[in-house]
Design an enzyme around this catalytic site. Structure first.
Site, short mmCIF file in Angstrom:
data_model
loop_
_atom_site.label_atom_id
_atom_site.label_comp_id
_atom_site.label_asym_id
_atom_site.label_seq_id
_atom_site.Cartn_x
_atom_site.Cartn_y
_atom_site.Cartn_z
N GLU A 1 0.86 -1.20 0.00
CA GLU A 1 0.00 0.00 0.00
C GLU A 1 0.89 1.24 0.00
O GLU A 1 2.07 1.14 0.35
CB GLU A 1 -0.89 0.01 1.25
CG GLU A 1 -1.81 -1.19 1.30
CD GLU A 1 -2.72 -1.21 2.53
OE1 GLU A 1 -2.61 -0.29 3.38
OE2 GLU A 1 -3.53 -2.14 2.63
N PRO A 2 0.32 2.41 -0.30
CA PRO A 2 1.14 3.62 -0.28
C PRO A 2 1.87 3.79 1.06
O PRO A 2 3.00 4.24 1.09
CB PRO A 2 0.13 4.75 -0.52
CG PRO A 2 -0.98 4.09 -1.28
CD PRO A 2 -1.05 2.67 -0.78
N ALA B 1 2.55 1.22 3.26
CA ALA B 1 3.07 -0.04 3.80
C ALA B 1 3.70 -0.90 2.71
O ALA B 1 2.99 -1.59 1.97
CB ALA B 1 1.95 -0.82 4.49
N ILE C 1 31.84 -2.27 -20.85
CA ILE C 1 32.71 -2.94 -21.83
C ILE C 1 32.26 -2.60 -23.26
O ILE C 1 33.07 -2.54 -24.18
CB ILE C 1 32.73 -4.48 -21.57
CG1 ILE C 1 33.47 -4.76 -20.27
CG2 ILE C 1 33.33 -5.25 -22.74
CD1 ILE C 1 33.38 -6.20 -19.77
N HIS C 2 30.97 -2.35 -23.44
CA HIS C 2 30.47 -1.98 -24.77
C HIS C 2 30.65 -0.50 -25.09
O HIS C 2 30.32 -0.05 -26.20
CB HIS C 2 28.98 -2.35 -24.92
CG HIS C 2 28.76 -3.80 -25.21
ND1 HIS C 2 28.83 -4.78 -24.26
CD2 HIS C 2 28.48 -4.44 -26.38
CE1 HIS C 2 28.60 -5.96 -24.80
NE2 HIS C 2 28.39 -5.79 -26.09
N GLU D 1 9.83 -7.90 -3.88
CA GLU D 1 9.89 -9.15 -3.09
C GLU D 1 10.92 -9.04 -1.95
O GLU D 1 11.65 -9.99 -1.67
CB GLU D 1 10.18 -10.35 -4.01
CG GLU D 1 9.13 -10.45 -5.10
CD GLU D 1 8.63 -11.85 -5.32
OE1 GLU D 1 9.01 -12.77 -4.56
OE2 GLU D 1 7.83 -12.02 -6.24
N GLY E 1 30.14 3.36 -25.71
CA GLY E 1 28.97 4.14 -26.13
C GLY E 1 27.85 3.29 -26.68
O GLY E 1 26.67 3.57 -26.45
#
Ligand SMILES: Cc1cc2nc3c(=O)[nH]c(=O)nc-3n(C[C@H](O)[C@H](O)[C@H](O)COP(=O)(O)OP(=O)(O)OC[C@H]3O[C@@H](n4cnc5c(N)ncnc54)[C@H](O)[C@@H]3O)c2cc1C
Length: 388
Positions: free
Chosen positions: A131-132, A134, A338-339, A364, A341
């Site tokens: 809930e908002p 909880a 590692i890739h 979760e 840009g």
């Protein structure tokens, strides 16, 4: 004796899942990226259904569903292994033939009305506790159900509910006895959408959004209580606890696929006269990623194995969930780095995974809540160090 090998049958199932994902699902990845870039769902419902039918024809249906409900009942370890395989693609596909585990707690009428159609893919459920006010503090929910004759009248709001826009019924947790609260005063109700609740999508940084659900004087018959009145909090914890190891299992598949992409790229991308794979800065990122993936794999399989033995696997699941979320975020960040840009563009799926995997540290049970559980178990002596 410790035996890390799969049986012939387990290996055959793993290979069937692996080849199904590679043959039928991965070829859809480019299309999913294009659709999502255009603001459409990655797969349309018809396409999803067709894939599920193909999976069913290959014997992949209800992997963890009891045989009496038409499933394969392969158990938690095989479910984890299957999740690792399907985690290798980001295509939003589920094998199907299953239902949320607490739906099995229904009585015969509820099984006929809710469980069986959910297993058959004709009905869609969602699970609503947050809930908002909880989230981590789930014991503090305020949605209220008040008895009125043969009905209960429900008022309140739920937030971040996965599948809440698509579901036609909700497993809703509401307070039926405010004095007792989470200690015997929370009840789970099966509430059909046409009983009057409304949903609103919540846009997120991922490609799918959860929903907020609103209940304003929604009338639910008493017979729609799932399990026993007052026992809802126990059911909610059972649902979350039993499924938690599946989150790191999926993360392992994603991380392995991403690491494969990084290895391939590192071998091919030349910088300053050498493939970047020749540089220690890159090699260490690859090595660290592999160490972390393998560690999470062992923790995850142990949590699944404990459940399969009928043991309490909650501590092991917390270890797996915490380390799996952290690992997946580390790995995707390194793979993006590692890739260079290209990793940051929408040409490649890395940025998509980067956004999606961030959720693993939140839902979760957040990282902090897992650490809290792990520390509490140790400090109170519920779990002893030094075991195997
Ligand atoms: C995409 C998505 C899907 C979801 N799906 C579902 C669903 O299907 N059903 C459902 O019921 N819920 C669902 N959730 C809700 C999810 O479980 C909660 O968001 C999560 O439990 C955290 O709660 P919160 O967002 O209220 O954060 P809060 O509980 O407010 O936490 C905020 C921060 O404070 C920290 N914190 C809180 N308490 C403590 C403490 N005691 N000690 C230390 N740190 C603490 C948290 O770790 C976090 O960093 C989903 C959430 C998202 C984002």
């Amino acid at each position: 004796m410790i035996d890390f090998s799969l049986s012939d049958e387990e290996r055959a199932i793993r290979d069937t899942v692996r080849s199904f994902i590679a043959r039928e699902v991965m070829p859809l990845e480019d299309q999913v990226l294009r659709n999502e870039r255009d603001g459409l769902p990655g797969l349309d419902p018809q396409q999803h259904k067709e894939l599920q039918d193909k999976a069913k024809a290959s014997g992949l249906w209800g992997i963890n569903t009891p045989e009496e409900y038409g499933g394969a009942d392969l158990g938690p370890v095989m479910s984890a292994i299957t999740a690792m395989e399907s985690g290798r693609t980001f295509v939003p596909f589920r094998f199907g033939g299953s239902a949320d585990n607490i739906l099995y707690a229904g009585n015969e009428d509820q099984k006929r009305e809710y469980l069986l159609p959910t297993i058959n893919g004709e009905r869609h459920s969602c699970f609503a506790i947050t809930e908002p006010g909880a989230g981590s503090d789930a014991r503090n929910i305020r949605t209220r159900a008040v008895r009125d004759g043969d009905d209960w009248v429900i008022n309140g709001e739920k937030i971040f509910i996965t599948g809440g826009n698509e579901a036609d019924f909700v497993m809703l947790f509401a307070v039926t006895d405010p004095e007792k609260g989470a200690n015997g005063g929370v009840t789970c109700f099966l509430v059909d959408r046409d009983m009057g609740w409304k949903s609103e999508p919540i846009p997120t940084m991922g490609e799918w959004g959860p929903a907020s659900l609103n209940f304003e004087n929604v009338r639910v018959p008493h017979r729609n209580i799932l399990g026993e009145e007052g026992n809802g909090f126990g059911l909610a914890m059972q649902w979350i606890g039993n499924g938690r190891f599946m989150i790191p299992a999926g993360a392992i598949g994603a991380a392995e696929r991403l690491l494969e992409m990084a290895i391939e790229h590192a071998k091919n991308r030349v910088s300053m006269g050498h493939p970047i794979a020749d540089y220690q800065a890159i090699q260490w990122q690859i090595a660290d990623s592999h160490v972390e993936i393998e560690s999470v794999k062992l923790l995850t399989l142990r949590a699944a194995w404990q459940l399969q033995q009928g043991e309490d696997n909650r501590h092991a699941s917390s270890l797996a969930k915490l380390s799996g979320g952290l690992m997946a975020n580390q790995v995707v960040d390194r793979v993006l780095q590692i890739h260079g840009g290209m990793g940051y563009t929408k040409e490649l799926p890395i940025e998509r995974w980067y956004r999606e995997l961030r959720l693993l540290r939140i839902f979760e049970g957040t990282d902090e809540i897992q650490r809290r559980t792990i520390a509490r178990n140790l400090l109170k002596g519920h779990v002893k160090l030094g075991g195997i």
